[in-house]
Enzyme design. Structure first.
Site, mmCIF file in Angstrom:
data_model
loop_
_atom_site.group_PDB
_atom_site.id
_atom_site.type_symbol
_atom_site.label_atom_id
_atom_site.label_comp_id
_atom_site.label_asym_id
_atom_site.label_seq_id
_atom_site.Cartn_x
_atom_site.Cartn_y
_atom_site.Cartn_z
ATOM 1 N N LYS A 23 0.836 -1.207 0.000
ATOM 2 C CA LYS A 23 0.000 0.000 0.000
ATOM 3 C C LYS A 23 0.867 1.252 0.000
ATOM 4 O O LYS A 23 0.475 2.285 -0.538
ATOM 5 C CB LYS A 23 -0.998 0.001 1.151
ATOM 6 C CG LYS A 23 -0.470 0.236 2.538
ATOM 7 C CD LYS A 23 -1.595 0.163 3.555
ATOM 8 C CE LYS A 23 -1.122 0.367 4.979
ATOM 9 N NZ LYS A 23 -0.806 1.748 5.323
ATOM 10 N N ARG A 28 1.721 6.005 -3.284
ATOM 11 C CA ARG A 28 2.629 6.980 -3.891
ATOM 12 C C ARG A 28 2.408 7.030 -5.403
ATOM 13 O O ARG A 28 2.340 8.115 -6.001
ATOM 14 C CB ARG A 28 4.080 6.597 -3.569
ATOM 15 C CG ARG A 28 4.495 6.919 -2.133
ATOM 16 C CD ARG A 28 5.719 6.120 -1.703
ATOM 17 N NE ARG A 28 6.250 6.575 -0.413
ATOM 18 C CZ ARG A 28 5.712 6.263 0.775
ATOM 19 N NH1 ARG A 28 4.627 5.498 0.821
ATOM 20 N NH2 ARG A 28 6.258 6.712 1.895
ATOM 21 N N GLN A 147 5.735 10.250 6.098
ATOM 22 C CA GLN A 147 4.597 10.537 5.207
ATOM 23 C C GLN A 147 4.482 12.032 4.916
ATOM 24 O O GLN A 147 4.063 12.413 3.826
ATOM 25 C CB GLN A 147 3.302 9.992 5.804
ATOM 26 C CG GLN A 147 3.253 8.467 5.809
ATOM 27 C CD GLN A 147 1.988 7.946 6.455
ATOM 28 O OE1 GLN A 147 1.071 8.706 6.780
ATOM 29 N NE2 GLN A 147 1.926 6.643 6.641
ATOM 30 N N ASP A 291 6.603 -0.078 11.556
ATOM 31 C CA ASP A 291 5.365 -0.854 11.379
ATOM 32 C C ASP A 291 5.513 -2.322 11.732
ATOM 33 O O ASP A 291 4.507 -3.032 11.861
ATOM 34 C CB ASP A 291 4.852 -0.725 9.938
ATOM 35 C CG ASP A 291 4.145 0.598 9.689
ATOM 36 O OD1 ASP A 291 3.797 1.278 10.675
ATOM 37 O OD2 ASP A 291 3.943 0.955 8.521
ATOM 38 N N ARG A 322 0.172 2.712 19.715
ATOM 39 C CA ARG A 322 0.522 1.295 19.605
ATOM 40 C C ARG A 322 1.398 0.800 20.757
ATOM 41 O O ARG A 322 1.380 -0.393 21.081
ATOM 42 C CB ARG A 322 1.218 1.038 18.259
ATOM 43 C CG ARG A 322 0.247 1.099 17.091
ATOM 44 C CD ARG A 322 0.916 0.898 15.747
ATOM 45 N NE ARG A 322 -0.095 0.757 14.705
ATOM 46 C CZ ARG A 322 0.165 0.783 13.401
ATOM 47 N NH1 ARG A 322 1.404 0.949 12.975
ATOM 48 N NH2 ARG A 322 -0.814 0.645 12.514
#
Length: 403
Positions: A23, A28, A147, A291, A322
């Protein structure tokens, strides 16, 4: 699917799994495709985030709700800022309205963008009036979410004089920035990165181009965990490259220490449990691949391996905090976890409580990270459908590998 109970898996896991495109790469390329219509994309991610991105880019409405999709919020903010003669309200879920975007908005405003906050200062929803941005220099902290930086780099070639992006301080999440630059390069956009400055040249048009998206390494992490926790197991994953653009490909190196051998064969990854746990303790800096922190923490807990991870400051502003979520759920299972704002320390434990219901906090990675513990004990995953955000077919593929 409200909750999913997974019975204890009593056999080695195996199977051939086809995982759809990353993803990160897909989103992008979808932005670049808006600027260069003769760019074709193959193996597009089927994640909620990518589906939402496609819908948003194809929408004729002047208000777009991107739900929990953080990548879409960041990339679309820059995209609509340079879309001349457009007016867009960009909003999201309740959680999205608590995820900061001020750093990106300030950067875009310094280039001349017209963006207003409609509710809380520094947070979505945003009103964006698209216009030609006349400035070409922007300065941004290097330790912010990649990001924000990628969002600026993706619009850079459309600016009349390109973009000079200067970093303040140490740069983190370097692989994701490099991924963006390599995708720019793949469509013929020139750039250079010298010291703390990235310069992107303007580009009005490209030659016809087709790009195949590599499958998602973050999604592969759950199979690394399954294989590590299941003696004598072997799983084959498609479609992957040995010279991946994705930072999470560091999984192959990390999981070698947890007893998983990675074999590249053509466009496949073969994961084999070597029945040899090399490390009784892991010390990792995951600033370039945050991640995969949840997956690694759960694997180490399941193996009884002590684990120290740092570089996790961006995890506090994801779908949930998280770090707190990991601490809560691992401790339900009998583990002991200490956290700071940017680190997690998992103590060695030989106890795993059975039949625990894992809360997922609207976070797809919580659901998938904890599922492999079913190789040790029966476990229940609450709100199991949350996986659709990044990997809609996860439970089908998980079942294929474990039954």
């Amino acid at each position: 699917m409200e909750s999913l109970k997974i019975n204890k898996i009593n056999k080695p896991v195996s199977g051939n799994i086809q995982i759809t495109g990353s993803k990160s790469e897909t989103n992008r390329l979808l932005i670049l495709q808006q600027f260069y219509k003769n760019l074709q994309i193959e193996n597009i991610s089927n994640s909620d985030d990518s589906v939402l991105m496609q819908k948003a880019l194809g929408s004729t409405s002047n208000e777009i709700n991107i739900g929990h999709a953080g990548t879409a919020m960041r990339f679309l903010t820059s995209y609509f800022a340079v879309k001349e003669n457009s007016e867009m309200i960009l909003t999201g879920s309740h959680r999205m309205k608590d995820r900061p975007i001020k750093i990106l908005v300030d950067a875009l405003k310094s280039l001349g963008a017209n963006i207003q906050y409609l509710e809380k200062e520094g947070f979505p929803p945003l009103k964006i009036i698209g216009k030609k941005l006349l400035h070409n220099f922007v300065e941004i902290d290097g330790n912010v979410s990649s990001q924000y930086i990628s969002s600026l780099l993706l619009i850079a070639p459309t600016l009349r004089r390109g973009l000079v992006l200067n970093f303040k301080g140490e740069v983190t999440s370097v692989p994701y920035i490099k991924m963006t630059l390599k995708l720019l390069d793949s469509v013929g956009i020139t750039h250079r990165w010298v010291d703390k400055t990235i310069t992107v040249s303007p580009k009005r048009a490209i030659i016809n181009k087709t790009i195949e998206v590599e499958s998602d390494w973050s999604s592969a992490s759950y199979y690394y965990s399954l294989v590590a926790l299941s003696p004598n197991s072997e799983i084959t994953l498609s479609t992957y490259k040995n010279n991946s653009l994705q930072g999470d490909s560091i999984l192959a190196t990390i999981y070698k220490r947890l007893g998983v051998e990675t074999i590249f064969e053509e466009n496949k990854l073969i994961l084999k449990n070597t029945n040899t746990l090399i490390s009784r303790g892991l010390n990792l800096n995951l600033k370039s691949a945050p991640d995969i922190a949840q997956t690694i923490a759960v694997t180490c807990f399941g193996l009884g391996v002590e684990c120290n991870m740092k570089g996790l400051h961006t995890l506090k502003i994801k779908e949930t905090d998280r770090l707190i979520a990991l601490k809560n759920e691992i401790e339900k299972l009998g583990g002991e976890v200490e956290i700071t704002d940017e680190s997690l320390h998992l103590k060695r434990s030989n106890i795993i409580n059975e039949n625990v219901c894992i809360a997922t906090y609207d976070d797809h990675r919580m659901a998938m990270a904890f599922a492999p513990l079913a190789t040790k004990v029966a476990i229940t995953i609450k709100d199991a459908n949350v996986v659709s955000k990044s990997y809609p077919t996860f439970w089908d593929d998980f079942k294929k590998a474990t039954t």
